[in-house]
Structures are given as C-alpha cells and as structure tokens.
Design a protein around this motif. Sequence first.
Motif, PDB file in Angstrom:
ATOM      1  N   GLN A 183     -15.490  -8.938  14.118  1.00  0.00           N
ATOM      2  CA  GLN A 183     -15.526  -8.628  15.548  1.00  0.00           C
ATOM      3  C   GLN A 183     -14.170  -8.170  16.052  1.00  0.00           C
ATOM      4  OE1 GLN A 183     -18.574  -8.956  16.987  1.00  0.00           O
ATOM      5  NE2 GLN A 183     -19.367  -9.789  15.063  1.00  0.00           N
ATOM      6  N   SER A 184     -13.131  -8.795  15.538  1.00  0.00           N
ATOM      7  CA  SER A 184     -11.791  -8.546  16.076  1.00  0.00           C
ATOM      8  C   SER A 184     -11.312  -7.127  15.813  1.00  0.00           C
ATOM      9  CB  SER A 184     -10.816  -9.561  15.465  1.00  0.00           C
ATOM     10  OG  SER A 184      -9.550  -8.984  15.304  1.00  0.00           O
ATOM     11  N   MET A 185     -10.944  -6.424  16.886  1.00  0.00           N
ATOM     12  CA  MET A 185     -10.449  -5.055  16.767  1.00  0.00           C
ATOM     13  C   MET A 185      -9.183  -4.997  15.927  1.00  0.00           C
ATOM     14  SD  MET A 185     -12.261  -2.712  17.812  1.00  0.00           S
ATOM     15  CE  MET A 185     -11.169  -1.296  17.785  1.00  0.00           C
ATOM     16  N   GLU A 186      -8.364  -6.013  16.120  1.00  0.00           N
ATOM     17  CA  GLU A 186      -7.085  -6.048  15.416  1.00  0.00           C
ATOM     18  C   GLU A 186      -7.310  -6.117  13.900  1.00  0.00           C
ATOM     19  OE1 GLU A 186      -3.136  -8.823  15.556  1.00  0.00           O
ATOM     20  OE2 GLU A 186      -4.645  -9.057  17.135  1.00  0.00           O
ATOM     21  N   GLU A 187      -8.265  -6.964  13.519  1.00  0.00           N
ATOM     22  CA  GLU A 187      -8.540  -7.102  12.097  1.00  0.00           C
ATOM     23  C   GLU A 187      -9.174  -5.831  11.540  1.00  0.00           C
ATOM     24  OE1 GLU A 187      -9.405 -10.958  10.465  1.00  0.00           O
ATOM     25  OE2 GLU A 187     -11.232 -10.132   9.595  1.00  0.00           O
ATOM     26  N   LEU A 188     -10.071  -5.244  12.329  1.00  0.00           N
ATOM     27  CA  LEU A 188     -10.693  -3.992  11.902  1.00  0.00           C
ATOM     28  C   LEU A 188      -9.622  -2.943  11.634  1.00  0.00           C
ATOM     29  CD1 LEU A 188     -13.803  -3.666  14.244  1.00  0.00           C
ATOM     30  CD2 LEU A 188     -13.795  -3.891  11.755  1.00  0.00           C
ATOM     31  N   HIS A 189      -8.654  -2.921  12.516  1.00  0.00           N
ATOM     32  CA  HIS A 189      -7.588  -1.944  12.403  1.00  0.00           C
ATOM     33  C   HIS A 189      -6.796  -2.152  11.110  1.00  0.00           C
ATOM     34  CE1 HIS A 189      -5.087   1.118  14.231  1.00  0.00           C
ATOM     35  NE2 HIS A 189      -4.033   0.491  13.719  1.00  0.00           N
ATOM     36  N   SER A 190      -6.491  -3.408  10.817  1.00  0.00           N
ATOM     37  CA  SER A 190      -5.695  -3.659   9.615  1.00  0.00           C
ATOM     38  C   SER A 190      -6.509  -3.391   8.340  1.00  0.00           C
ATOM     39  CB  SER A 190      -5.099  -5.068   9.640  1.00  0.00           C
ATOM     40  OG  SER A 190      -5.927  -5.977   8.992  1.00  0.00           O
ATOM     41  N   CYS A 233      -8.778  -1.046   8.145  1.00  0.00           N
ATOM     42  CA  CYS A 233      -8.769   0.417   8.046  1.00  0.00           C
ATOM     43  C   CYS A 233      -7.507   0.912   7.356  1.00  0.00           C
ATOM     44  CB  CYS A 233      -8.853   1.044   9.434  1.00  0.00           C
ATOM     45  SG  CYS A 233     -10.536   1.183   9.995  1.00  0.00           S
ATOM     46  N   ASN A 234      -6.384   0.330   7.723  1.00  0.00           N
ATOM     47  CA  ASN A 234      -5.120   0.739   7.116  1.00  0.00           C
ATOM     48  C   ASN A 234      -5.106   0.496   5.621  1.00  0.00           C
ATOM     49  OD1 ASN A 234      -3.847   1.805   9.319  1.00  0.00           O
ATOM     50  ND2 ASN A 234      -2.921  -0.153   9.947  1.00  0.00           N
ATOM     51  N   MET A 235      -5.636  -0.660   5.225  1.00  0.00           N
ATOM     52  CA  MET A 235      -5.666  -0.974   3.792  1.00  0.00           C
ATOM     53  C   MET A 235      -6.628  -0.059   3.055  1.00  0.00           C
ATOM     54  SD  MET A 235      -5.303  -5.092   3.466  1.00  0.00           S
ATOM     55  CE  MET A 235      -6.158  -5.686   4.897  1.00  0.00           C
ATOM     56  N   MET A 236      -7.747   0.264   3.718  1.00  0.00           N
ATOM     57  CA  MET A 236      -8.711   1.171   3.085  1.00  0.00           C
ATOM     58  C   MET A 236      -8.101   2.550   2.894  1.00  0.00           C
ATOM     59  SD  MET A 236     -12.161   0.013   5.049  1.00  0.00           S
ATOM     60  CE  MET A 236     -13.218   1.320   4.503  1.00  0.00           C
ATOM     61  N   GLU A 237      -7.331   2.950   3.891  1.00  0.00           N
ATOM     62  CA  GLU A 237      -6.687   4.256   3.799  1.00  0.00           C
ATOM     63  C   GLU A 237      -5.745   4.287   2.594  1.00  0.00           C
ATOM     64  OE1 GLU A 237      -4.096   5.235   7.045  1.00  0.00           O
ATOM     65  OE2 GLU A 237      -4.307   7.383   6.683  1.00  0.00           O
ATOM     66  N   GLU A 238      -5.006   3.195   2.431  1.00  0.00           N
ATOM     67  CA  GLU A 238      -4.074   3.114   1.310  1.00  0.00           C
ATOM     68  C   GLU A 238      -4.816   3.267  -0.020  1.00  0.00           C
ATOM     69  OE1 GLU A 238      -1.268  -0.391   0.369  1.00  0.00           O
ATOM     70  OE2 GLU A 238      -0.899   0.121   2.468  1.00  0.00           O
ATOM     71  N   SER A 239      -5.949   2.590  -0.128  1.00  0.00           N
ATOM     72  CA  SER A 239      -6.729   2.671  -1.367  1.00  0.00           C
ATOM     73  C   SER A 239      -7.262   4.082  -1.590  1.00  0.00           C
ATOM     74  CB  SER A 239      -7.911   1.700  -1.322  1.00  0.00           C
ATOM     75  OG  SER A 239      -7.440   0.387  -1.353  1.00  0.00           O
ATOM     76  N   ALA A 240      -7.723   4.703  -0.513  1.00  0.00           N
ATOM     77  CA  ALA A 240      -8.271   6.063  -0.640  1.00  0.00           C
ATOM     78  C   ALA A 240      -7.170   7.034  -1.062  1.00  0.00           C
ATOM     79  CB  ALA A 240      -8.893   6.500   0.676  1.00  0.00           C
ATOM     80  N   LEU A 241      -5.978   6.871  -0.473  1.00  0.00           N
ATOM     81  CA  LEU A 241      -4.852   7.741  -0.830  1.00  0.00           C
ATOM     82  C   LEU A 241      -4.467   7.561  -2.295  1.00  0.00           C
ATOM     83  CD1 LEU A 241      -2.596   7.454   2.341  1.00  0.00           C
ATOM     84  CD2 LEU A 241      -3.793   9.489   1.515  1.00  0.00           C
ATOM     85  N   GLN A 242      -4.581   6.332  -2.751  1.00  0.00           N
ATOM     86  CA  GLN A 242      -4.247   6.035  -4.141  1.00  0.00           C
ATOM     87  C   GLN A 242      -5.174   6.788  -5.107  1.00  0.00           C
ATOM     88  OE1 GLN A 242      -3.836   1.759  -4.453  1.00  0.00           O
ATOM     89  NE2 GLN A 242      -3.779   1.950  -6.676  1.00  0.00           N
TER      90      GLN A 242
END
Lengths: 363, 134
Positions: free
Chosen positions: A175-182, A184-193
């Motif tokens: 539910q938490s927007m803040e957690e969703l945001h973090s 997303c950032n980690m997912m982006e890192e994995s995708a970039l990898q």
Amino acid sequence: MDTTEKIKVLYIDDESNNLFGFKAAFRTEYNILLANSATEGKALLQQHPDTHVIFCDQRMPDITGTQFFEDIASEYPDPVRILITGFTDVAAVVDSINKGQVFRYLTKPYQQEEIHAAIEQAYKYYMTGFMLRKKNEELQKANEDLDKFAYSVTHDIRGPILSILGALEIMKQTQSMEELHSICNMMEESALQVNDLIVNIHAYYSLQRGTIEIEEIDFKNLCQELAELHNIQLALANIKLTITVQQVETYHNSRVLLHLIINNLLSNAIKYQKDAEVNKFVNLSVQVNNGIATIKVADNGIGIETKYLDKIFNMFFRASESSTGSGFGLYNVKDALLKLKGDILVCSEIGKGSEFVITLPGK
Amino acid sequence: MATEQFHFILIDDSKLDCFIGEKIIVGSGRAVSCHTFMSTSAAFEHIQNSSVDAHRTIILVDIQMPLMTGFDFIEHFEKNIPEPKQSTYIINLLTSSVNQNDMIQSQRYKSVNAFLNKPIKKDVLIDLMDKLNS
C-alpha cells in the motif's frame, strides 16, 4: 600447418649403408632424419615430435621394428608407422598391422618409387588424422566454452528477471507509496543489469564473428563522443572527467573496437567510484606517437585487490563484492586488444584507484 | 509442540533479491530475526561474531556470489566455525537455474541441507522448516 613445409621422415635401420642410401635418394624431396638404433630413434622423436612418417627396419639387434612401434605408439600417436621387412618376416608382421600399430609394410629390397608412394600415402593419412584430432580438440574446447557460457548467461539473465517477477508479486500487496517507489528503483536496477549484459553479449559476438574495418581515427572526436555517452552518470555521481588528446599524425585502426575498449574502461572508472570521495575524478588521455596510440584511463575509485589483478580479464569474473557488473566488460576489452595486437597494463591499489594503460599500434 | 522459530541469514548480491527474500521470510511468521547480506564475507563475519541461543539459524546463500562464491562460503564455514556452533546453522543454496554440476558439487559438503530455486517462495520455505522440525 604450413603446406610448403617438407614432409618429415624418420628412418631407423641398424645398417648404416641403408640409411645413407635412403637419405641420398630422398633428401631433396623430404626432410630426412636418420637413426641406427631404436634408442637413437626415440631420441630423435623427442626432438622432432612433429615427424610425419617413420620407417623402421624389422630386424635390429636391440629390438624388432614391431616392438619399437609398439613402444612409441602411445607417446607419439601421430607419426605414421611403416615397417621394412625381409620376405621371411611377413607372418610376424601381420599381427602388428592388425593391432593398428603399423600403417603398412614394405619388403626389402624396395624400389625408390615404392618408398615414394608410401610416403605420400602415409602423409595423406597423417594429415587426415591430424586435422581430425585438431578439429576435435577445438570442438571440445568450444563445447566447454558454450557450457560455461550458457550456464552463466541463464543465471545472469534469468536471475534479474525472476527478481523483477518476485518484486511485482510483492508490489501487488503493498500500500505504501514510499515502499512502492523504492521497489521500482530496485526493479529498474535489475532491468538495467540484464540490459547491460545483453549489450555485452552482443559486443562479444560481434567481436568473435565480425570483420574488422580499419579507418582513420580522430581521437579527439572519438573521446568526445564517448564522454557524451556518460554525461548523465558523470553529473549524477559528481565525477570530474578530464580528457587530454595529443595527436598530430594520422592514425588508422578499427573505430568500432576502439570505441568498445575505451567505453568499457570509462564505464568501469565511473561505476567503481568511492561513495565517500569528494573529488571523484576520471582521467582519459590519448597520445599518438610514431604510429602507436597510448590510451590511459585513470580514476581514484575503489581500486582492485592485487590478488585479483590477473583474473579481471577472465570471462564472468567480478572482482568486487559490490559490483553489479556482468563479468564481461574487461573480457571483451582483452579480446578486442588481442584482435588488434594491442597490449593492456593495469596498476591498481585498493582504496586508491586504478589506471589502465593500453598501447595499440596503428594499422 | 509449538512450531519452531528460526533465525535467518540471507546472502545475495542483488539488492532486490535480498528485499524480496526478507519479505517472504518475515511474512512466514516463523523468523525470530532476519539478516540480509550482499556479500559472503560480511555474512561470514556476522556468523563468527554471533552467539548461539535457543533458535537455530537457516542460511540461504546464492551460489553465484562474486569473489567468495556460495560454495567457497560453505567451505570456509565448515573449516572455521567450530562444533557445536556449526550444527546450529542449516545451510541452503539458492540458484536461479539448477545445474547438474552444482548438484554434484554440493554433495561434497556435509552442511548443505537443500537447493532452493529463486525467487524464494513462502510455501517452499515453510515446507523446509517443517521438515527440519520432524
């Protein structure tokens, strides 16, 4: 193998007259080695393991020709073995031919043409077997590489994708927007990898299969182009990139490979910085002198431990625990330099920084 | 008998995998504690410095770690952590592609309990704990 090379023939006989006669008859055509005992023959083989054809007399005082061939068969499987016998020995020889230790036999007295034909035939046989073994070795190595490659690639590609799928599952219940945001950032890192890895695999294959195109290189222009690729990262991480180019003469080489080499070194210098460092820098310098380009990439980043320095160019090796690297970059650099006959040296101190120096003669 | 609770140590060089793993572990409701490490050496240091209490520790370690791999870690662990402390740890290997060679290699180590596919799933984890209980 060089086809203009003479066929190397070893002739073993205890009668010196036979040896000299043989050499006199064939020395212009073939590279002849002579031995008047089995022991001498073995010593010559040791010096010339690339011997193509061996003739050996069956009746010698120390051991028989068939015994000699049996002795050397496992250590020197390549040379083709021809036995020279008197008519009376033929029955004894059949067995050894059947065992595969003798390619054929000639009976004494022999005609020059017979020897000639035997050598040509044996050489053909040698080449077929030799090439087959060579190809088999290459194939085996290629297969091993492929296994290793497939294993690492499945792991390195599948890993991040599975992570992203796992993260999506969690996001659905968050539910938490803040957690969703973090997340997303980690997912982006994995995708970039994964993306990074795929780019590198592509580079690897172009390197393996592609042809090299030589063109005139303007290093100033090339360095500028490379710097632009990294502008955003440099700004984000607050890294000062200094480029110095000294080039007055024209220089020819593969622009594509130079791009790959310098780009990899630059990305590494940018990636492996110390977070706490206030004055982060990367220096790229190129000097062209007497047709040789010297390219240096230096940084004050995390450095590489001395014990890993000779491993960093290995495929899939990662020398840093904090590294998100594919373990492919420096391998490609080394491979590209091998193709261009260039050299790379690395100096690095843990915690202080690294410097890569490339010397690359122009084409 | 109440279901056993465990300490957890998760070792993975991917930040996202550590995050997901921790969620699953904590979500299982059977973790006394959960520590995640992005390097095997940091995890090893943690193990060396922690003392044994009433709960056993389940270690989940990714095989393909840089520098000290999952296998190196196990070797290091078996060599340097004395008994009886060693047997309070249950080591499990994580992998995103189960490989025959890895399986064979893992049989060389007495302290390997199981192979788990990534990403870690809650039911797999609970099943693993139940098996340890019985």
